[in-house]
Design a protein around this motif. Sequence first.
Motif, PDB file in Angstrom:
ATOM      1  N   SER A   1       3.312  -0.082   3.789  1.00  0.00           N
ATOM      2  CA  SER A   1       4.170   1.139   4.459  1.00  0.00           C
ATOM      3  C   SER A   1       3.253   2.006   5.052  1.00  0.00           C
ATOM      4  O   SER A   1       3.119   2.959   5.649  1.00  0.00           O
ATOM      5  CB  SER A   1       5.661   1.551   3.447  1.00  0.00           C
ATOM      6  OG  SER A   1       4.941   2.340   2.314  1.00  0.00           O
ATOM      7  N   ASP A   2       2.024   2.262   3.558  1.00  0.00           N
ATOM      8  CA  ASP A   2       1.294   3.375   3.645  1.00  0.00           C
ATOM      9  C   ASP A   2       1.908   4.629   3.697  1.00  0.00           C
ATOM     10  O   ASP A   2       1.922   6.392   3.632  1.00  0.00           O
ATOM     11  CB  ASP A   2       0.166   3.929   4.654  1.00  0.00           C
ATOM     12  CG  ASP A   2      -1.101   4.604   4.351  1.00  0.00           C
ATOM     13  OD1 ASP A   2      -1.488   4.640   2.804  1.00  0.00           O
ATOM     14  OD2 ASP A   2      -1.856   4.613   4.905  1.00  0.00           O
ATOM     15  N   PHE A   3       3.088   4.407   3.077  1.00  0.00           N
ATOM     16  CA  PHE A   3       4.304   5.728   2.715  1.00  0.00           C
ATOM     17  C   PHE A   3       3.282   7.007   1.635  1.00  0.00           C
ATOM     18  O   PHE A   3       2.910   6.061   0.592  1.00  0.00           O
ATOM     19  CB  PHE A   3       4.667   4.979   2.221  1.00  0.00           C
ATOM     20  CG  PHE A   3       6.265   4.871   2.817  1.00  0.00           C
ATOM     21  CD1 PHE A   3       6.413   4.989   4.075  1.00  0.00           C
ATOM     22  CD2 PHE A   3       7.406   3.741   2.439  1.00  0.00           C
ATOM     23  CE1 PHE A   3       7.309   4.637   4.860  1.00  0.00           C
ATOM     24  CE2 PHE A   3       8.287   2.906   2.919  1.00  0.00           C
ATOM     25  CZ  PHE A   3       8.283   4.071   4.362  1.00  0.00           C
TER      26      PHE A   3
ATOM     27  N   ALA B   1       5.045   6.382   8.191  1.00  0.00           N
ATOM     28  CA  ALA B   1       6.644   6.834   8.256  1.00  0.00           C
ATOM     29  C   ALA B   1       6.886   5.971   9.820  1.00  0.00           C
ATOM     30  O   ALA B   1       6.181   6.522  10.467  1.00  0.00           O
ATOM     31  CB  ALA B   1       6.686   8.068   8.475  1.00  0.00           C
ATOM     32  N   LEU B   2       8.103   5.645   9.426  1.00  0.00           N
ATOM     33  CA  LEU B   2       8.491   5.050  11.312  1.00  0.00           C
ATOM     34  C   LEU B   2       9.948   6.034  11.712  1.00  0.00           C
ATOM     35  O   LEU B   2      10.421   5.867  10.254  1.00  0.00           O
ATOM     36  CB  LEU B   2       8.832   3.788  11.344  1.00  0.00           C
ATOM     37  CG  LEU B   2       7.454   2.058  11.383  1.00  0.00           C
ATOM     38  CD1 LEU B   2       7.434   1.193  11.372  1.00  0.00           C
ATOM     39  CD2 LEU B   2       6.163   3.208  11.968  1.00  0.00           C
ATOM     40  N   ALA B   3      10.150   5.876  12.845  1.00  0.00           N
ATOM     41  CA  ALA B   3      12.018   6.486  13.255  1.00  0.00           C
ATOM     42  C   ALA B   3      12.639   5.725  11.913  1.00  0.00           C
ATOM     43  O   ALA B   3      13.175   6.278  11.758  1.00  0.00           O
ATOM     44  CB  ALA B   3      11.588   6.258  14.706  1.00  0.00           C
TER      45      ALA B   3
ATOM     46  N   ALA C   1       2.763   0.819   8.455  1.00  0.00           N
ATOM     47  CA  ALA C   1       3.098   1.342   9.084  1.00  0.00           C
ATOM     48  C   ALA C   1       3.281   2.600   9.952  1.00  0.00           C
ATOM     49  O   ALA C   1       3.438   4.396   9.370  1.00  0.00           O
ATOM     50  CB  ALA C   1       4.779   2.275   8.748  1.00  0.00           C
ATOM     51  N   MET C   2       2.064   3.004  10.212  1.00  0.00           N
ATOM     52  CA  MET C   2       1.051   3.996  11.192  1.00  0.00           C
ATOM     53  C   MET C   2       1.366   4.202  12.344  1.00  0.00           C
ATOM     54  O   MET C   2       0.677   3.260  12.920  1.00  0.00           O
ATOM     55  CB  MET C   2      -0.832   4.144  10.237  1.00  0.00           C
ATOM     56  CG  MET C   2      -1.015   5.457  10.095  1.00  0.00           C
ATOM     57  SD  MET C   2      -0.714   6.780   9.382  1.00  0.00           S
ATOM     58  CE  MET C   2      -1.872   6.209   7.891  1.00  0.00           C
ATOM     59  N   PRO C   3       2.389   5.430  12.795  1.00  0.00           N
ATOM     60  CA  PRO C   3       2.627   5.321  14.089  1.00  0.00           C
ATOM     61  C   PRO C   3       0.957   4.757  15.111  1.00  0.00           C
ATOM     62  O   PRO C   3       0.613   4.346  16.108  1.00  0.00           O
ATOM     63  CB  PRO C   3       2.808   5.886  14.582  1.00  0.00           C
ATOM     64  CG  PRO C   3       3.659   5.928  13.473  1.00  0.00           C
ATOM     65  CD  PRO C   3       3.432   6.075  12.113  1.00  0.00           C
ATOM     66  N   ALA C   4      -0.162   5.095  14.843  1.00  0.00           N
ATOM     67  CA  ALA C   4      -1.574   5.774  15.645  1.00  0.00           C
ATOM     68  C   ALA C   4      -2.097   4.261  15.071  1.00  0.00           C
ATOM     69  O   ALA C   4      -3.295   4.104  16.650  1.00  0.00           O
ATOM     70  CB  ALA C   4      -2.383   6.529  14.957  1.00  0.00           C
TER      71      ALA C   4
ATOM     72  N   HIS D   1       0.846  -1.319   0.315  1.00  0.00           N
ATOM     73  CA  HIS D   1      -0.386   0.243   0.085  1.00  0.00           C
ATOM     74  C   HIS D   1       0.974   1.304   0.338  1.00  0.00           C
ATOM     75  O   HIS D   1       1.355   1.612   0.475  1.00  0.00           O
ATOM     76  CB  HIS D   1      -0.910   0.180   0.953  1.00  0.00           C
ATOM     77  CG  HIS D   1      -1.774   1.067   0.962  1.00  0.00           C
ATOM     78  ND1 HIS D   1      -3.739   0.290   0.265  1.00  0.00           N
ATOM     79  CD2 HIS D   1      -1.656   2.094   1.830  1.00  0.00           C
ATOM     80  CE1 HIS D   1      -4.093   1.479   0.026  1.00  0.00           C
ATOM     81  NE2 HIS D   1      -3.566   2.638   0.786  1.00  0.00           N
ATOM     82  N   ILE D   2       1.034   1.912  -1.530  1.00  0.00           N
ATOM     83  CA  ILE D   2       1.415   2.999  -1.139  1.00  0.00           C
ATOM     84  C   ILE D   2       0.905   4.292  -1.991  1.00  0.00           C
ATOM     85  O   ILE D   2       0.117   3.778  -3.138  1.00  0.00           O
ATOM     86  CB  ILE D   2       3.218   2.810  -2.669  1.00  0.00           C
ATOM     87  CG1 ILE D   2       3.367   2.188  -1.361  1.00  0.00           C
ATOM     88  CG2 ILE D   2       3.941   4.020  -2.608  1.00  0.00           C
ATOM     89  CD1 ILE D   2       4.291   1.476  -2.315  1.00  0.00           C
TER      90      ILE D   2
END
Length: 361
Positions: free
Chosen positions: A301-303, A308-310, A260-263, A32-33
């Motif tokens: 990633s959902d970039f 985004a991750l650290a 990769a969504m922090p929430a 998923h981008i």
Amino acid sequence: MTSSSQAHTGQTPAPSAEAEALHRALFTLDSHIDIPWPDRGDAFEDTDARRVDLPKMKKGGMSAGCFVAYIAQAKVDAEGHAQAQAQCLAMLDVINGMQGSQNGVTARVCSTVTEIEAAHKAGVLAVIPAVENGYAMGDDPAVLAQFRAKGARYVTLTHNGHNALADAAVHRPSLGDKPENHGGLSALGREAVRHMNRLGLLIDVSHASKKTMLQAVAASAVPVVASHSCVRTLCDHPRNLDDEQLDALKASGGVIQITAMPAFLKPRDGEAPRSAGVADFVDHIDYVVRRIGVEHVGISSDFDGGGALADWQNATQGVNLTAELLRRGYDRSEIAAFWGGNFMRLLGQAEAVAEQTGTIG
Ligand SMILES: [Zn+2]
């Protein structure tokens, strides 16, 4: 298989030579981008404006990516549907333009397992089109064939806000949503699922409400995918899948692609700004593996759509995930399953069902 997660220090060790070598050798697919819209014609440029462009994929040892035509939810009416459909087709055209050779990078738009595997074998990046939000088909399932004709391989039933097909996990009172508009899938949504099965389009249940997701699992002749979602037991967000949903995925053969969504990865710790890393991401993979098995989880990633991750900031840093998976004790075949094998299995199943019904295209 997994040594359970240690306390995370927030520091990322440099990936080992073993991780680097394994990452380069694997088929690696990000399911998923997003693409910038309006288009800037910069897919072949290594630009700070994108977390994923084709040069970054090559540099980062990525093999394939699902690039989505994302349509924001707006009013469910004829005008909204016409606009959504037109934008979706235009975005799919842009995604179809992400092929050829420029700046030392070669990419190919692929819409079957055979094409994706051939691209990988040839050392060429595979660009796989997809559609995020069934709103784009409006109230006419025949439009789905136009998406498939432009190479799309999945359609996310909803985004945030209910549409004519289904209820979403997150409703939008500003658009007139009640907590539920349909109680899951509408009659139109069920018809859309049948069309998608016949066309070889996977049904993506990310963003769908729990009822929608469970009904889609039951209605679809092909296992469903959650193209970018996480685990609700670890982080209580309505976008995440709970244990009952994971069990339904297992029973049907489906796959959740952790994102990769922090929430979605980590509950908020007081007032501190939220940050998450690949260790948190792999905690979600570990959980799914323990509950329903290695064959039901993958990576997204959902970039350029908020992800985004650290230590996974863009498409050049996927090796950090491979390194963390190795550290947790996963072997090569398991890591290959996460990095695309499981998702490719679903694409193959969708193709087989479409062929049986004989109406693909
Ligand atoms: Zn999304």
